[in-house]
Design a protein around this motif. Structure first.
Motif, PDB file in Angstrom:
ATOM      1  N   THR A  80       1.195  -1.283   0.114  1.00  0.00           N
ATOM      2  CA  THR A  80      -0.436   0.217   0.251  1.00  0.00           C
ATOM      3  C   THR A  80       1.003   1.436   0.049  1.00  0.00           C
ATOM      4  OG1 THR A  80      -1.361  -1.370   1.296  1.00  0.00           O
ATOM      5  CG2 THR A  80      -1.668   0.985   1.570  1.00  0.00           C
ATOM      6  N   PHE A  81       0.677   2.036  -0.767  1.00  0.00           N
ATOM      7  CA  PHE A  81       1.283   3.333  -0.960  1.00  0.00           C
ATOM      8  C   PHE A  81       0.755   4.781  -0.746  1.00  0.00           C
ATOM      9  CE2 PHE A  81       2.192   0.081  -3.878  1.00  0.00           C
ATOM     10  CZ  PHE A  81       3.483   0.127  -4.023  1.00  0.00           C
ATOM     11  N   THR A  82       1.120   5.249   0.832  1.00  0.00           N
ATOM     12  CA  THR A  82       0.680   6.048   0.971  1.00  0.00           C
ATOM     13  C   THR A  82       1.520   7.471   0.602  1.00  0.00           C
ATOM     14  OG1 THR A  82      -0.545   4.444   2.773  1.00  0.00           O
ATOM     15  CG2 THR A  82      -0.250   7.377   2.675  1.00  0.00           C
ATOM     16  N   VAL A  83       0.618   9.180   0.075  1.00  0.00           N
ATOM     17  CA  VAL A  83       1.610   9.976  -0.196  1.00  0.00           C
ATOM     18  C   VAL A  83       1.205  10.974   0.511  1.00  0.00           C
ATOM     19  CG1 VAL A  83       2.369  11.595  -1.695  1.00  0.00           C
ATOM     20  CG2 VAL A  83       2.635   9.051  -2.158  1.00  0.00           C
ATOM     21  N   ILE A  92       8.035  15.893   2.124  1.00  0.00           N
ATOM     22  CA  ILE A  92       6.854  14.790   1.512  1.00  0.00           C
ATOM     23  C   ILE A  92       7.131  13.061   2.526  1.00  0.00           C
ATOM     24  CG2 ILE A  92       6.356  13.229  -0.784  1.00  0.00           C
ATOM     25  CD1 ILE A  92       7.020  15.758  -2.296  1.00  0.00           C
ATOM     26  N   PHE A  93       6.498  12.645   2.263  1.00  0.00           N
ATOM     27  CA  PHE A  93       6.596  10.992   3.229  1.00  0.00           C
ATOM     28  C   PHE A  93       6.058  10.471   1.937  1.00  0.00           C
ATOM     29  CE2 PHE A  93       6.801  14.102   6.397  1.00  0.00           C
ATOM     30  CZ  PHE A  93       8.054  14.198   7.198  1.00  0.00           C
ATOM     31  N   LEU A  94       6.740   9.007   1.266  1.00  0.00           N
ATOM     32  CA  LEU A  94       5.929   8.394   1.012  1.00  0.00           C
ATOM     33  C   LEU A  94       5.853   6.698   2.285  1.00  0.00           C
ATOM     34  CD1 LEU A  94       5.153   6.356  -1.334  1.00  0.00           C
ATOM     35  CD2 LEU A  94       7.969   6.219  -2.000  1.00  0.00           C
ATOM     36  N   GLN A  95       4.737   6.548   2.073  1.00  0.00           N
ATOM     37  CA  GLN A  95       5.305   5.106   2.672  1.00  0.00           C
ATOM     38  C   GLN A  95       4.863   3.650   2.000  1.00  0.00           C
ATOM     39  OE1 GLN A  95       1.587   6.178   6.248  1.00  0.00           O
ATOM     40  NE2 GLN A  95       2.557   7.672   7.275  1.00  0.00           N
ATOM     41  N   LEU A  96       6.026   2.793   2.826  1.00  0.00           N
ATOM     42  CA  LEU A  96       5.193   2.094   2.214  1.00  0.00           C
ATOM     43  C   LEU A  96       4.548   1.069   3.201  1.00  0.00           C
ATOM     44  CD1 LEU A  96       8.174   1.381  -0.835  1.00  0.00           C
ATOM     45  CD2 LEU A  96       6.085   2.440  -1.133  1.00  0.00           C
ATOM     46  N   THR A  97       3.388   0.303   3.192  1.00  0.00           N
ATOM     47  CA  THR A  97       2.866   0.084   4.150  1.00  0.00           C
ATOM     48  C   THR A  97       2.282  -2.067   3.823  1.00  0.00           C
ATOM     49  OG1 THR A  97       0.979   0.848   4.325  1.00  0.00           O
ATOM     50  CG2 THR A  97       2.753   1.358   5.836  1.00  0.00           C
ATOM     51  N   GLY A  98       1.370  -2.357   4.125  1.00  0.00           N
ATOM     52  CA  GLY A  98       0.998  -3.574   4.011  1.00  0.00           C
ATOM     53  C   GLY A  98       0.536  -4.900   5.287  1.00  0.00           C
ATOM     54  N   LYS A  99       0.477  -5.385   4.564  1.00  0.00           N
ATOM     55  CA  LYS A  99       0.233  -6.806   6.063  1.00  0.00           C
ATOM     56  C   LYS A  99       1.677  -7.590   6.390  1.00  0.00           C
ATOM     57  CE  LYS A  99      -0.256 -10.769   3.237  1.00  0.00           C
ATOM     58  NZ  LYS A  99      -1.698 -12.113   2.575  1.00  0.00           N
ATOM     59  N   GLU A 100       1.457  -8.000   7.765  1.00  0.00           N
ATOM     60  CA  GLU A 100       2.526  -8.363   8.351  1.00  0.00           C
ATOM     61  C   GLU A 100       3.527  -8.523   7.411  1.00  0.00           C
ATOM     62  OE1 GLU A 100       3.513 -11.500  12.141  1.00  0.00           O
ATOM     63  OE2 GLU A 100       1.814 -10.545  12.092  1.00  0.00           O
ATOM     64  N   ASP A 101       3.304  -9.916   6.436  1.00  0.00           N
ATOM     65  CA  ASP A 101       4.725 -10.267   5.965  1.00  0.00           C
ATOM     66  C   ASP A 101       5.852  -9.216   4.829  1.00  0.00           C
ATOM     67  OD1 ASP A 101       4.278 -12.563   7.778  1.00  0.00           O
ATOM     68  OD2 ASP A 101       3.838 -13.439   5.708  1.00  0.00           O
ATOM     69  N   ALA A 102       4.520  -9.025   4.462  1.00  0.00           N
ATOM     70  CA  ALA A 102       4.673  -7.088   3.284  1.00  0.00           C
ATOM     71  C   ALA A 102       5.842  -6.020   4.593  1.00  0.00           C
ATOM     72  CB  ALA A 102       3.321  -5.926   3.624  1.00  0.00           C
ATOM     73  N   LYS A 103       6.098  -6.049   5.748  1.00  0.00           N
ATOM     74  CA  LYS A 103       7.509  -5.258   6.551  1.00  0.00           C
ATOM     75  C   LYS A 103       8.499  -6.264   6.307  1.00  0.00           C
ATOM     76  CE  LYS A 103       8.577  -2.480  10.577  1.00  0.00           C
ATOM     77  NZ  LYS A 103       7.985  -2.013  11.869  1.00  0.00           N
ATOM     78  N   ALA A 104       8.149  -7.985   6.739  1.00  0.00           N
ATOM     79  CA  ALA A 104       9.280  -7.956   6.508  1.00  0.00           C
ATOM     80  C   ALA A 104      10.104  -8.143   5.084  1.00  0.00           C
ATOM     81  CB  ALA A 104       9.273  -9.328   7.170  1.00  0.00           C
TER      82      ALA A 104
END
Length: 117
Positions: free
Chosen positions: A72-75, A84-96
Motif C-alpha cells: 500500500t502506497f501513501t503519499v 513529502i513522505f512516502l509510506q510503503l505498508t502492507g500486512k505483516e509479511d509485507a514489512k518483513a
C-alpha cells in the motif's frame, strides 16, 4: 487489501521501456531521499517537497504497483516548503519483505539487461 496476493516482487511485468523508466526514476528518487524511518506497518521515506520529486514519486508508484501489488502506497504532501513522505505498508509479511528484500529487488529490476524479455 486482498489477503490472497503473495508477498513477492514480480519484476517481469515491465516492458523494456518501463524497465528503463523505472531505473531512471528510482535513481533520481534514491538521490533525493532524505530519510527512511520504520513505522508500524512498514517504512516511511522522506523526500524534498518540490513538485519534481512529487512527480517522480507518482510515476514510480504507478510502476511499483505493477510488480508489488501487495504493498500500500501513501503519499503525504503539503506545501513545497514541507517534505513529502512516502509510506510503503502492507500486512505483516509485507514489512518483513520491505526490510529484507525491496532494495535487492529494486537493484535487480534496474540492472537486468534489456535482452531478458
Amino acid at each position: 487489501m486482498n489477503k490472497d496476493i503473495p508477498i513477492a516482487c514480480c519484476h517481469t511485468v515491465f516492458t523494456k521501456e518501463e524497465r528503463l523508466d523505472y531505473k531512471e526514476i528510482w535513481s533520481e528518487l534514491d538521490k533525493r531521499r532524505l530519510a527512511v524511518t520504520e513505522i508500524e506497518a512498514g517504512f516511511q521515506y522522506q523526500f524534498p517537497g518540490d513538485s519534481d520529486t512529487l512527480r517522480y514519486l507518482s510515476v514510480w508508484i504507478s510502476l511499483e504497483r505493477k510488480c508489488c501489488p501487495f504493498l500500500t502506497f501513501t503519499v503525504i504532501a503539503s506545501s513545497e516548503d514541507e517534505p513529502i513522505f512516502l509510506q510503503l505498508t502492507g500486512k505483516e509479511d509485507a514489512k518483513a519483505f520491505l526490510r529484507s528484500e525491496i532494495n535487492d529487488k529494486i537493484i535487480l529490476i534496474t540492472t537486468l539487461n534489456n535482452n531478458s524479455f
